[in-house]
Design a protein around this motif. Structure first.
Motif, mmCIF file in Angstrom:
data_model
loop_
_atom_site.group_PDB
_atom_site.id
_atom_site.type_symbol
_atom_site.label_atom_id
_atom_site.label_comp_id
_atom_site.label_asym_id
_atom_site.label_seq_id
_atom_site.Cartn_x
_atom_site.Cartn_y
_atom_site.Cartn_z
ATOM 1 N N LEU A 290 0.848 -1.180 0.000
ATOM 2 C CA LEU A 290 0.000 0.000 0.000
ATOM 3 C C LEU A 290 0.894 1.244 0.000
ATOM 4 C CD1 LEU A 290 -2.766 -0.948 2.623
ATOM 5 C CD2 LEU A 290 -2.968 -0.970 0.119
ATOM 6 N N SER A 291 0.355 2.321 -0.482
ATOM 7 C CA SER A 291 1.059 3.601 -0.459
ATOM 8 C C SER A 291 0.227 4.580 0.381
ATOM 9 C CB SER A 291 1.242 4.155 -1.858
ATOM 10 O OG SER A 291 2.048 3.271 -2.625
ATOM 11 N N LYS A 292 0.931 5.284 1.309
ATOM 12 C CA LYS A 292 0.220 6.209 2.185
ATOM 13 C C LYS A 292 0.277 7.603 1.561
ATOM 14 C CE LYS A 292 -0.183 7.678 6.979
ATOM 15 N NZ LYS A 292 0.387 7.547 8.360
ATOM 16 N N THR A 293 -0.876 8.204 1.345
ATOM 17 C CA THR A 293 -0.993 9.548 0.775
ATOM 18 C C THR A 293 -1.750 10.435 1.755
ATOM 19 O OG1 THR A 293 -3.061 9.044 -0.356
ATOM 20 C CG2 THR A 293 -1.006 8.559 -1.542
ATOM 21 N N ALA A 294 -1.870 11.704 1.379
ATOM 22 C CA ALA A 294 -2.621 12.648 2.220
ATOM 23 C C ALA A 294 -4.081 12.264 2.327
ATOM 24 C CB ALA A 294 -2.486 14.065 1.645
ATOM 25 N N ALA A 295 -4.586 11.584 1.278
ATOM 26 C CA ALA A 295 -5.994 11.194 1.267
ATOM 27 C C ALA A 295 -6.204 9.840 1.947
ATOM 28 C CB ALA A 295 -6.510 11.151 -0.157
ATOM 29 N N GLY A 296 -5.115 9.142 2.306
ATOM 30 C CA GLY A 296 -5.249 7.829 2.913
ATOM 31 C C GLY A 296 -4.355 6.834 2.207
ATOM 32 N N TYR A 297 -4.680 5.567 2.352
ATOM 33 C CA TYR A 297 -3.921 4.494 1.748
ATOM 34 C C TYR A 297 -4.488 4.150 0.347
ATOM 35 C CZ TYR A 297 -1.810 3.698 6.341
ATOM 36 O OH TYR A 297 -1.147 3.862 7.520
#
Length: 320
Positions: A310-317
């Protein structure tokens, strides 16, 4: 090279067929000449033709066997081709030399007979000229006898008529004798050139021709032999190697994923795998799918992000 073979294949095969036809005919004639029985002569001559054609095909077949490392079979086939080639070469050489010798003998016989005829004709004309000289002397004697008896006019008429006939006949005989002498001199001066090439040179020519008839078709068929797969299509082989390397790399990546994702539930791995790359994965979705609490779902998602799933972004995973 492959394009060259395709472009010139049929003309070269036509040449092979023409040359093979010559040797096959020579072998058939040689075998037929050895057997008096017509049926047996036709039978064995036909078998000889088939074997003669096989000896050309044997060379490309032997090369193919060497490629697949069937060395013994290839050597045996080459030995058969050499033996058949020796028989075929002898038959071709024998046909050529027999024709040359027969032509020389026939020409020599004609030349000798012509020499005999010319000598006879020259001697006959010389004898006739001698006879005419005797006739001339006899005419003069008769004319003188007539003059002694006072018949001068008759003597003159006798000499005029007889000498005109004798002189004309003598001239024709002299022309024939001179022509025969000239032709006889020419025949005696050119005994070797009249029969063509010297026998030694003719023998070497026949040997070279028979050898070329055996070697050239075999070389052409060997050159037209289809190339092995690795030689015929190098680009696809390289592409196949690249694909194999890519598959190995993918397998290595696949093998590495389970190692990094150890400790993650199978349900979570399946959920991430079924999610399209770049699509958001919500904590609530994971908690509901795995039937666990939100805190545990958050920890598992953090662990999945650490494993690269998974990649963690400002909007979530999101799915990686």
């Amino acid at each position: 090279m492959h394009h060259f073979q395709q472009h010139h294949r049929w003309p070269l095969l036509a040449m092979v067929a023409a040359l093979a036809g010559v040797t096959a005919t020579s072998v058939a004639l040689a075998i037929a000449a050895l057997i008096d029985n017509t049926l047996l002569a036709v039978l064995f001559a036909s078998a000889a033709v088939v074997l003669d054609l096989f000896k050309y095909v044997a060379w490309p077949l032997a090369l193919g066997l060497l490629v697949v490392r069937r060395t013994l079979c290839a050597l045996l086939m080459m030995a058969c081709a050499l033996a058949l080639g020796a028989v075929s070469g002898w038959a071709t050489y024998d046909r050529l030399m027999s024709s040359i010798i027969n032509s020389r003998a026939e020409h020599q016989a004609h030349q000798e007979q012509r020499q005999i005829d010319l000598v006879e004709q020259r001697d006959a004309d010389a004898a006739r000229i001698g006879q005419l000289d005797s006739d001339t002397a006899a005419v003069h004697q008769q004319a003188n006898a007539l003059r002694e008896r006072g018949m001068v006019t008759r003597a003159l008429e006798l000499e005029t008529a007889a000498m005109a006939r004798i002189d004309a006949e003598r001239e024709r005989a002299q022309v024939r004798r001179d022509q025969a002498s000239q032709e006889l001199t020419a025949l005696l001066a050119l005994p070797a050139k009249a029969a063509g090439l010297p026998l030694e040179l003719a023998t070497l020519l026949c040997l070279g021709f028979a050898t070329a008839l055996e070697i050239v078709p075999a070389l052409i068929l060997s050159a037209l032999r289809p190339a092995p797969a690795q030689e015929r299509a190098p680009v696809p082989v390289a592409a196949e190697q690249e694909r194999t390397e890519e598959q190995q790399q993918e397998r290595q990546k696949t093998e590495q994923v389970p190692t990094a994702s150890e400790g993650l539930p199978t349900d979570l791995l399946q959920l991430i795998a079924s999610t399209e790359r770049g699509t958001k994965v919500a904590v609530r979705q994971v908690a509901k799918g795995l039937r666990i609490g939100s805190d545990r779902a958050t920890r598992l998602m953090q662990k999945a992000a650490e494993a690269g799933l998974l990649s963690k972004t400002a909007a979530g995973y999101v799915a990686a």
